[in-house]
Design a protein around this motif. Structure first.
Motif, PDB file in Angstrom:
ATOM      1  N   ALA A 167       0.847  -1.203   0.000  1.00 61.21           N
ATOM      2  CA  ALA A 167       0.000   0.000   0.000  1.00 61.21           C
ATOM      3  C   ALA A 167       0.878   1.246   0.000  1.00 61.21           C
ATOM      4  O   ALA A 167       0.432   2.331  -0.376  1.00 61.21           O
ATOM      5  CB  ALA A 167      -0.903  -0.012   1.219  1.00 61.21           C
ATOM      6  N   TYR A 168       2.110   1.101   0.445  1.00 63.41           N
ATOM      7  CA  TYR A 168       3.078   2.202   0.450  1.00 63.41           C
ATOM      8  C   TYR A 168       4.198   1.842  -0.526  1.00 63.41           C
ATOM      9  O   TYR A 168       5.270   1.391  -0.121  1.00 63.41           O
ATOM     10  CB  TYR A 168       3.638   2.413   1.865  1.00 63.41           C
ATOM     11  CG  TYR A 168       2.552   2.584   2.894  1.00 63.41           C
ATOM     12  CD1 TYR A 168       1.806   3.756   2.944  1.00 63.41           C
ATOM     13  CD2 TYR A 168       2.259   1.577   3.808  1.00 63.41           C
ATOM     14  CE1 TYR A 168       0.793   3.922   3.882  1.00 63.41           C
ATOM     15  CE2 TYR A 168       1.244   1.733   4.742  1.00 63.41           C
ATOM     16  CZ  TYR A 168       0.517   2.907   4.764  1.00 63.41           C
ATOM     17  OH  TYR A 168      -0.482   3.072   5.691  1.00 63.41           O
ATOM     18  N   TYR A 195      -0.102   0.470  -9.723  1.00 64.04           N
ATOM     19  CA  TYR A 195       0.391   1.263  -8.584  1.00 64.04           C
ATOM     20  C   TYR A 195       1.868   1.594  -8.762  1.00 64.04           C
ATOM     21  O   TYR A 195       2.310   2.697  -8.485  1.00 64.04           O
ATOM     22  CB  TYR A 195       0.201   0.484  -7.269  1.00 64.04           C
ATOM     23  CG  TYR A 195      -1.182   0.553  -6.703  1.00 64.04           C
ATOM     24  CD1 TYR A 195      -2.293   0.274  -7.487  1.00 64.04           C
ATOM     25  CD2 TYR A 195      -1.407   0.888  -5.372  1.00 64.04           C
ATOM     26  CE1 TYR A 195      -3.577   0.321  -6.977  1.00 64.04           C
ATOM     27  CE2 TYR A 195      -2.694   0.947  -4.852  1.00 64.04           C
ATOM     28  CZ  TYR A 195      -3.766   0.649  -5.665  1.00 64.04           C
ATOM     29  OH  TYR A 195      -5.029   0.697  -5.150  1.00 64.04           O
ATOM     30  N   HIS A 253       2.122   4.354 -11.431  1.00 62.41           N
ATOM     31  CA  HIS A 253       1.483   5.653 -11.222  1.00 62.41           C
ATOM     32  C   HIS A 253       1.537   6.171  -9.789  1.00 62.41           C
ATOM     33  O   HIS A 253       1.175   7.303  -9.537  1.00 62.41           O
ATOM     34  CB  HIS A 253       0.023   5.582 -11.678  1.00 62.41           C
ATOM     35  CG  HIS A 253      -0.126   5.250 -13.125  1.00 62.41           C
ATOM     36  ND1 HIS A 253       0.292   6.112 -14.120  1.00 62.41           N
ATOM     37  CD2 HIS A 253      -0.613   4.155 -13.753  1.00 62.41           C
ATOM     38  CE1 HIS A 253       0.063   5.542 -15.302  1.00 62.41           C
ATOM     39  NE2 HIS A 253      -0.482   4.366 -15.105  1.00 62.41           N
ATOM     40  N   ARG A 254       1.899   5.342  -8.838  1.00 62.71           N
ATOM     41  CA  ARG A 254       1.915   5.786  -7.446  1.00 62.71           C
ATOM     42  C   ARG A 254       3.222   5.439  -6.739  1.00 62.71           C
ATOM     43  O   ARG A 254       3.241   5.253  -5.542  1.00 62.71           O
ATOM     44  CB  ARG A 254       0.748   5.140  -6.669  1.00 62.71           C
ATOM     45  CG  ARG A 254      -0.630   5.526  -7.153  1.00 62.71           C
ATOM     46  CD  ARG A 254      -1.077   6.861  -6.552  1.00 62.71           C
ATOM     47  NE  ARG A 254      -2.459   7.148  -6.854  1.00 62.71           N
ATOM     48  CZ  ARG A 254      -2.863   7.856  -7.923  1.00 62.71           C
ATOM     49  NH1 ARG A 254      -1.979   8.332  -8.785  1.00 62.71           N
ATOM     50  NH2 ARG A 254      -4.137   8.101  -8.124  1.00 62.71           N
ATOM     51  N   LYS A 301     -11.547   6.834  -6.279  1.00 62.20           N
ATOM     52  CA  LYS A 301     -10.160   7.037  -5.846  1.00 62.20           C
ATOM     53  C   LYS A 301      -9.378   5.734  -5.962  1.00 62.20           C
ATOM     54  O   LYS A 301      -8.176   5.732  -6.180  1.00 62.20           O
ATOM     55  CB  LYS A 301     -10.143   7.546  -4.411  1.00 62.20           C
ATOM     56  CG  LYS A 301     -10.594   8.996  -4.329  1.00 62.20           C
ATOM     57  CD  LYS A 301     -11.011   9.377  -2.941  1.00 62.20           C
ATOM     58  CE  LYS A 301     -11.571  10.801  -2.977  1.00 62.20           C
ATOM     59  NZ  LYS A 301     -12.425  11.081  -1.832  1.00 62.20           N
ATOM     60  N   ALA A 302     -10.078   4.631  -5.783  1.00 60.48           N
ATOM     61  CA  ALA A 302      -9.458   3.309  -5.954  1.00 60.48           C
ATOM     62  C   ALA A 302     -10.580   2.334  -6.239  1.00 60.48           C
ATOM     63  O   ALA A 302     -11.718   2.566  -5.827  1.00 60.48           O
ATOM     64  CB  ALA A 302      -8.728   2.910  -4.675  1.00 60.48           C
ATOM     65  N   LEU A 303     -10.285   1.249  -6.953  1.00 57.72           N
ATOM     66  CA  LEU A 303     -11.304   0.238  -7.224  1.00 57.72           C
ATOM     67  C   LEU A 303     -11.192  -0.876  -6.189  1.00 57.72           C
ATOM     68  O   LEU A 303     -10.083  -1.208  -5.752  1.00 57.72           O
ATOM     69  CB  LEU A 303     -11.131  -0.353  -8.630  1.00 57.72           C
ATOM     70  CG  LEU A 303     -11.337   0.612  -9.798  1.00 57.72           C
ATOM     71  CD1 LEU A 303     -11.279  -0.148 -11.128  1.00 57.72           C
ATOM     72  CD2 LEU A 303     -12.660   1.349  -9.685  1.00 57.72           C
ATOM     73  N   PRO A 304     -12.340  -1.447  -5.802  1.00 58.64           N
ATOM     74  CA  PRO A 304     -12.267  -2.548  -4.825  1.00 58.64           C
ATOM     75  C   PRO A 304     -11.487  -3.729  -5.390  1.00 58.64           C
ATOM     76  O   PRO A 304     -11.604  -4.037  -6.576  1.00 58.64           O
ATOM     77  CB  PRO A 304     -13.741  -2.915  -4.596  1.00 58.64           C
ATOM     78  CG  PRO A 304     -14.554  -2.113  -5.524  1.00 58.64           C
ATOM     79  CD  PRO A 304     -13.695  -1.121  -6.228  1.00 58.64           C
TER      80      PRO A 304
END
Lengths: 83, 521
Positions: free
Chosen positions: B246-247, B272, B275-276, B499-502
């Protein structure tokens, strides 16, 4: 900073704990406790960006900044001091 | 390097690596490290405790915990008793957990502090579960009528030698529940032979050696995560466990620090990462990263191209395809063919045979679309206590994947959609994957799910749940770009932003949950 802390805490309790804050301490790890998953972490980031008018950069996506209420409050303090 | 070709049982991989490379680091998790000798000893102590408490060959033992050292000791410990390891999602709540436990009737649950709350809410004795082994417990269990023990109590001292029970390679080794999008999860039964064969094939095509260091962000209860463990233990490599994807920045930093050679993910992992995460800015520091591998669903070709550009030049990208029913892997694209076979799922891995069959079960010629059916020593024995589903999935032709696809003249396979996921829009049959690819191609969308909402007139109405890369993006921006490549009937009637998809437990987009979201309001 206590107002910031309360805002963050209220958001977490309302959105991820359905109002039940028993056992939630400032140091409780969101991921380790299973309280918030990776999808939820992105929601937390969006909340922080909108509520506190900051931009969380990719390199700032680390547990030390975001994985507990205490970490978020510290992170926000540092971000807002720079801004 | 250990001799992997002689092993017929999964835990023998660990035992051989412990013999050949006793001091070699098997696992890194945070500040914790354990050698092969140490890991094998802990697994033996777990096995001996289980046997002492009455676990016998064929007994199921549930493994319900996050990725950690104790997971490894528990997994190999169960296998050494001849027991059947049943990995369960540690995030399961009692409502989801009780029906699974009732179906598998485990003799023991191996778990961790994270799951104690859910386990306390369940009446374990009523489910006839007599044993509980917990890593780092926080709660007291004296008031519950079962034998509860902590890892610390059993792995401190004792006889840590290999138990060496007589176990056959065709014996059941694991039951893995599929994260199926419809109906109840099915328990895929895999034998030692299934998993050993697939492990050997994967080791060959990925050219894994004891020098490999794998970053593991996928859970071990998911078959792809488990295959990372099996393959690296087989060659005497190292797994680096990081449960904080997640980080993403912290994961990328650890890849640099630990000189990781391999990284593996499902499509959302790479969305992720691209893009993150700071991947692009630190790519020059990923000097050891030999390869990245992707499985667990379709990755848009546009994302593959972006990923290749974002990764260091020396890093290969393996696009792969598989299923829990195949012990993990069925096909892979050879990295040097990726550019000219960018939409392909690749060629069969060693020892697997795949063909395209028509409605009557006949093999179809190249270029014709039918169902992908696979054969090989890695194909499951069937579904646990579910003969009807087993009969549908397994036939004399092999395992029916449920995926529709074709083979080109070079022997490369292409998936065009799921047999049960075609949407009827007006008079047209539409494949959601094609539209999802078009949305990703706009360069405006990080991830998306195209869904059919029931419509009395058109059969289905096409809608899309999407996560935009930039918050300023509008629905109109995306539709404008899509309209350059898609015919009108394939344009979603609505694109709603999230904001995010399940995701489901293995990180794949949960389409059923997306549909519920789209139905709201």
């Amino acid at each position: 900073m206590s107002e910031t802390r309360e805002q963050v805490r209220a958001y977490i309790v309302d959105n991820f704990l359905f109002g039940d804050d028993s056992g939630l301490e400032d140091s409780t790890s969101f991921l380790e406790s299973g309280m918030i998953d990776s999808t939820g972490i992105l929601e937390v980031i969006s909340f922080l960006e909108e509520q506190f008018s900051i931009k969380v950069h990719d390199e700032e996506l680390i547990p030390e900044n975001l994985d507990s209420i205490g970490n978020i409050v510290g992170f926000l303090g540092a971000k807002m001091a720079v801004a | 390097m250990p001799n992997i070709s002689n092993q017929t049982l999964i835990h023998q991989f660990l035992e051989e690596s412990a013999r050949a490379l006793p001091g070699k680091c098997a696992m890194v998790h945070g500040k914790e490290r354990i050698s092969y000798e140490g890991l094998n000893r802990e697994a033996n102590l777990v096995a001996r405790w289980l046997m002492d408490k009455g676990v016998t060959p064929g007994d199921r033992v549930a493994l319900m915990m996050e990725n950690c050292r104790e997971y490894l000791a528990g997994y190999y410990g169960v296998l050494k008793t001849g027991g059947v390891a049943v990995p369960l999602n540690p995030d399961l709540k009692p409502d989801g957990l009780v029906p699974l436990l009732a179906r598998i009737t485990p003799k023991c649950i191996i778990s961790s502090a994270k799951c104690e709350k859910a386990l306390r809410e369940i009446d374990l004795p009523v489910l006839s579960i007599p044993l509980l082994l917990i890593a780092r417990p926080r709660l007291k269990w004296n008031d519950v009528p079962l034998t509860a023990c902590s890892f610390g109590e059993i792995t401190g001292s004792g006889d840590g030698s290999d138990p060496d029970l007589q176990i056959n390679e065709t014996d059941l080794a694991s039951i893995i529940f599929t994260s199926g999008s419809t109906g109840q999860p099915k328990g895929v039964m895999l034998s030692h032979r299934n998993i050993v064969a697939n492990t050997n094939s994967i080791v060959r095509y990925l050219e894994l050696t004891s020098s490999d260091i794998q970053m593991v962000v996928l859970p071990f209860f998911y078959v792809m995560g488990k295959s990372l463990l099996n393959t690296h233990v087989a060659v005497g490599g190292t797994v680096v466990i990081n449960n904080t994807f997640a980080y993403p920045a912290s994961v990328v930093q650890q890849m640099i620090d630990e000189q990781v050679t391999g990284f593996s993910g499902v499509p959302s992992t790479y969305a992720y990462l691209l893009h993150r995460s700071p991947l692009r800015s630190v790519r020059d520091r990923l000097t050891s990263l030999r390869y990245c591998s992707q499985a667990g669903g379709h990755l848009a070709s546009h994302t593959k191209v972006d990923l290749i550009k974002a990764l260091p030049e020396h890093t290969k990208l393996y696009v792969m395809y598989g299923a829990t029913e195949a012990s993990a892997r069925l096909t892979y694209v050879e990295p040097h063919r990726l550019h000219d076979k960018i939409d392909s799922i690749g060629i069969p891995i060693p020892d697997v045979n795949m063909k395209v069959v028509g409605g009557d079960g006949e093999e179809l010629p190249q270029g014709e679309t039918g169902e992908l059916v696979a054969q090989g020593p890695n194909i499951m024995q069937g579904y646990w206590h579910d003969p009807d589903s087993t009969a549908k999935a397994l036939s004399i032709h092999g395992y029916h994947t449920g995926d529709l696809g074709y083979m080109d003249r070079d022997g490369y396979f292409f998936v065009v959609g799921r047999r049960d996921n075609q949407l009827k829009i007006g008079g047209h049959r539409v494949n959601p994957q094609e539209i999802e690819d078009a949305l990703i191609d706009t360069d405006l969308v990080m991830e998306c799910a195209v869904l059919g909402i029931e419509d009395t007139l058109a059969g289905h109405r096409l809608v899309a749940a999407a996560v935009p890369i930039e918050v300023e993006t509008t629905e109109r921006d995306i539709l404008q770009r899509c309209s350059q490549t898609l015919p009108r009937h394939k344009l979603p009637s609505e694109i709603r932003f999230f904001k995010a998809l399940p995701k489901n437990s293995s990180g794949k987009i949960d389409r059923a949950a997306c549909k519920e979201l789209m139905k709201e309001n």
